[in-house]
Structures are given as structure tokens and as C-alpha cells.
Design an enzyme around this catalytic site. Structure first.
Site, mmCIF file in Angstrom:
data_model
loop_
_atom_site.group_PDB
_atom_site.id
_atom_site.type_symbol
_atom_site.label_atom_id
_atom_site.label_comp_id
_atom_site.label_asym_id
_atom_site.label_seq_id
_atom_site.Cartn_x
_atom_site.Cartn_y
_atom_site.Cartn_z
ATOM 1 N N HIS A 138 0.851 -1.193 0.000
ATOM 2 C CA HIS A 138 0.000 0.000 0.000
ATOM 3 C C HIS A 138 0.882 1.237 0.000
ATOM 4 O O HIS A 138 1.945 1.249 0.623
ATOM 5 C CB HIS A 138 -0.908 -0.006 1.236
ATOM 6 C CG HIS A 138 -2.041 0.979 1.149
ATOM 7 N ND1 HIS A 138 -1.898 2.308 1.490
ATOM 8 C CD2 HIS A 138 -3.337 0.824 0.768
ATOM 9 C CE1 HIS A 138 -3.055 2.922 1.320
ATOM 10 N NE2 HIS A 138 -3.943 2.059 0.889
ATOM 11 N N ASP A 150 -7.827 -3.906 -0.593
ATOM 12 C CA ASP A 150 -8.382 -4.054 -1.938
ATOM 13 C C ASP A 150 -8.384 -5.515 -2.376
ATOM 14 O O ASP A 150 -9.300 -5.959 -3.079
ATOM 15 C CB ASP A 150 -7.582 -3.213 -2.934
ATOM 16 C CG ASP A 150 -7.611 -1.740 -2.599
ATOM 17 O OD1 ASP A 150 -8.721 -1.209 -2.429
ATOM 18 O OD2 ASP A 150 -6.542 -1.117 -2.483
#
Length: 431
Positions: free
Chosen positions: A308, A366
């Protein structure tokens, strides 16, 4: 709050400026450069504003190095374990966890605003059937200002409150109708006897021809997805909402701007990109090939859904959502879904590989949200609309906080101009 004992000294071109510093309740100190141009005739240069604080905020705090996400001081793992989405909405909007009576009142107000103005159905039917749901949502939310005139005056606290409740309440209805429209199925109206997540799932997947019962495991997973995406500090879409709001635009226009920004694949499309990658891998036996490609510095391929930009250690939201992903896959099975088979095998392979461990490339939110939504039966085109639905309350909380800020100014970033200097106009016959 300014730390009176600390200033930053900037020296250039024979000038020395003393710049005040501000100390947050948590996080790094901030150098106040508001008078830099007036006193020093210079700007700062910060593409993407990644080193610039553009506002004061007390809503969300992120420490990417430590994997920390706090809403009003409460850790995200505690909120997802002990709370639910509408309670988190209350927390974000009003700053404190509600009492039982306050929560009941808030839930009732949201529930009573889930219906859409019936004439708005004409907006949906004006789109092509293959229109992207995000295009529909951007248009419909922006059009709300044409239907709800009694909640567009940003200077009226009551109207701001009504607009806030309306958007939290109606966004699931709008997203579900965008989904149904693409499916060629009739719209399903909301029901007041269902919770927020169950109501959304029913509006998406029920049909008039038969009864539909929402499985509590799926409703819980959906509620967690909503909660984990509710706010994430000053990201691109939130900054867009604030920038639009700084001009005095009505709340529906501001949220529509946020939806448009979120539509960008670098922002809200990460879980869709993850599922597309799983489709590209295709089968479990090809995973070693793609892991090798991910390790190859000369190969542009990247494992989507791992690592991330903000969280350099681990994504605290992913830890929570992994549990729901396991529950959903156990409930629905993955035997007939190649993407989900690849997802589970890829997760296992990456978590056991020293390369990914050393680089802290763990599955992020995600990755798991994409798996859950795929298993539930949502097409990838609906992933970002669900993200927008979830994030609406964060956008509204940030917008309301901005309007209450006595230091509010219309956003006006500066530039490093690299174009031509002064030139005299040349008549066309002389060029």
C-alpha cells in the site's frame, strides 16, 4: 495548536525567515508557510501535495509505518469488531460514539431517507444500458441538488444536516439502482425493516418473482467493507470534496466531485485491478510464473492488491477483512470460480514467500474486498461504486468540518511556471 517554543528558520538569498510550527495531537510537527510568499516572495514546490498539510482535521489519523488507522481516536479493528457502519457514520459526523438513544434516532433518520424522488428514475433511464455505474452515480448525485432544494444552503446548519443524512441514506439506493439498470432488471425499493448492509444487498440481488433472504454472514461482510472504507484522511477524492466545497458549492455537487475523482483507476479502482489480475493469471498452476515476474525488476508486471502507498508495514483494514473473506468463501464456496481459487492460492504463496515478507508486500484491503465482492456476485464495474457508497460519510464529515473551520479559504494552489515569458502579439499575415 502552535508550539510557542519551536520555529523553523529558512535562509535564502540573504534573507532569513522565522516560520512558526504547529504540533498535532499525534504525528509529525508542521511548518506554517502561510506567510512565506508575503514575507519571502517565494512558494514551496510539492507535486501531489504529499508533504503539505492543507487543513486542520480531527476526524481520521493514519500512521502508515505502524499500520495505524484511527477514526476520532478509535482504532479501526475495534470499530469493525464491536461496532457497525451506521454507528461509525455517527462517530465520523459528530465526533463521539452515540448513546443508545442517539444511535436509534440516527438510524431512524437515515432509514426514513433511503427512498429517492420518483422523478429521478428518469435520470437512470436516460443512460445507455452499458453505462459505467460510476458515470451514473456521478450524474445522479450531482442532480440531487435539482430535487432537494431545501438542503443546498451551506450557510444553514439545518440544511447541512439534512443534506448529510440524505446522502448517507440514499447512496446505497443510487448504487443499487445503477447496478440493476445495467442488469436490465427492475429497480428494487428500500425496506425500512432491514439494516443498512442487508438493505443494500437486497436492493442489488432480489427480484420481484421470488423472495430474497439476506444471509447474515454476507451482510456482516458488506457492513465491514462499508466501515473499512468510510474515511481515509486527506486522499485524492477527499481533497477534491474539500476543494470543491471551499468555493461554496452545494453539498451534492461536492460529493459528485468526490465520486468523479474516486473513479480514477489510481484511486478507487484498485480492487477492480486486483480481480482483473486474478483473471489474467487464470489458473492456480500459473501462480509461480506471475510471482517470478513480480520479483523481476525488468518486468513491469505488479501484483495488484499487495502492499500500500500509505501503509509501509501492513494494512490494518486487511487484517480485519481477511476474516470476512474466509467466512464468505466458506459459505459460498470457490469450486466453480477460477478467480477465487487463484486468489486463495496466491494469498498463501505470497504470505509464505520470503521476498514478499522482507518487502512487507502483504495483501491489502483491496485484495480482500475484491475477493468478497466477486464471491457475492458483483461485477468488477460495481466495486468502485460500492467504495463511493462507503466513503460518502467520510466526504461529508470532512466537508462539514471544513465549513466550520474559521480559517477556511477557497483552495488556490500555486504553480512553478515553466512557460514562455512576455511576448508581443504578431499579426497573422506576419507569422
Amino acid at each position: 495548536m502552535t508550539n510557542k517554543t519551536k520555529t523553523a528558520t529558512l535562509t535564502f538569498d540573504g534573507k532569513t525567515l522565522e516560520l512558526p510550527m504547529h504540533s498535532p495531537s499525534v504525528g509529525p510537527d508542521v511548518i506554517d508557510i502561510r506567510k512565506l510568499y508575503g514575507q519571502g516572495d517565494v512558494f514551496t514546490y510539492d507535486p501531489g501535495f504529499t508533504s503539505t498539510a492543507a487543513c486542520d482535521s480531527s476526524i481520521t489519523y493514519i500512521d502508515g509505518n505502524q499500520g495505524i488507522l484511527l477514526h476520532r481516536g478509535y482504532p479501526i479493528d475495534q470499530l469493525t469488531e464491536k461496532s457497525h457502519y451506521l454507528e461509525v457514520c455517527y462517530l465520523l459526523l459528530y465526533g463521539e460514539l452515540p448513546t443508545a438513544e442517539s444511535l436509534e434516532d440516527f438510524e431512524m433518520r437515515v432509514t426514513n431517507h433511503t427512498m429517492l424522488h420518483e422523478q429521478m428514475m428518469n435520470f437512470f433511464r436516460g443512460f445507455r444500458r452499458d453505462a459505467h455505474p460510476m458515470a451514473i452515480m456521478t450524474g445522479v448525485v450531482g442532480a440531487m441538488s435539482a430535487f432537494y432544494h431545501d438542503s443546498t444552503d451551506i450557510n444553514d446548519p439545518h440544511q447541512r444536516e439534512v443534506a448529510s443524512i440524505r446522502m448517507v441514506a440514499k447512496m446505497p439506493t443510487i448504487a443499487a439502482m445503477a447496478f440493476k439498470y445495467a442488469q436490465g432488471q427492475p429497480f428494487v425499493y428500500p425496506r425500512n425493516d432491514l439494516d443498512y448492509a442487508s438493505n443494500f444487498l437486497r436492493m442489488c440481488f432480489s427480484v420481484p418473482a421470488e423472495e430474497y433472504e439476506v444471509d447474515p454472514i454476507l451482510a456482516r461482510a458488506m457492513d465491514r467493507i462499508f466501515t473499512l472504507h468510510a474515511d481515509h484522511e486527506q486522499n485524492a477524492s477527499t481533497s477534491t470534496v474539500r476543494l470543491a466545497g471551499s468555493s461554496g458549492a452545494n453539498p451534492f455537487a461536492c460529493i459528485a466531485a468526490g465520486i468523479a475523482c474516486l473513479w480514477g483507476p489510481a484511486h478507487g479502482g484498485a480492487n477492480q485491478a486486483c480481480l482483473e489480475m486474478l483473471g489474467e493469471i487464470g489458473s492456480v498452476d500459473r501462480i509461480p510464473e506471475f510471482i517470478a515476474r513480480a520479483k523481476d525488476k525488468n518486468d513491469p508486471f505488479r501484483l495488484m492488491g499487495f502492499g500500500h502507498r500509505v501503509y509501509k508495514n501492513f494494512d490494518p483494514r486487511a487484517t480485519v477483512l481477511k476474516e470476512s473473506a474466509d467466512e464468505v468463501l466458506e459459505l459460498l464456496g470457490i469450486e466453480n470460480n477460477p478467480k477465487l481459487q487463484v486468489a486463495k492460492a496466491l494469498e498463501k504463496a505470497a504470505l509464505e514467500d520470503p521476498y514478499f515478507k522482507d518487502k512487507k508486500l502483504f495483501p491489502n484491503v483491496d485484495f480482500y474486498s475484491g475477493i468478497i465482492l466477486e464471491a457475492m456476485g458483483f461485477p468488477t464495474s460495481m466495486f468502485t461504486p460500492i467504495f463511493a457508497l462507503s466513503r460518502t460519510v467520510g466526504w461529508i464529515a470532512q466537508w462539514k468540518e471544513m465549513l466550520d473551520d474559521p480559517q477556511l479559504k477557497i483552495g488556490r494552489p500555486r504553480q512553478l511556471y515553466q512557460g514562455e515569458t512576455f511576448r508581443d502579439y504578431v499579426n497573422v499575415e506576419d507569422r
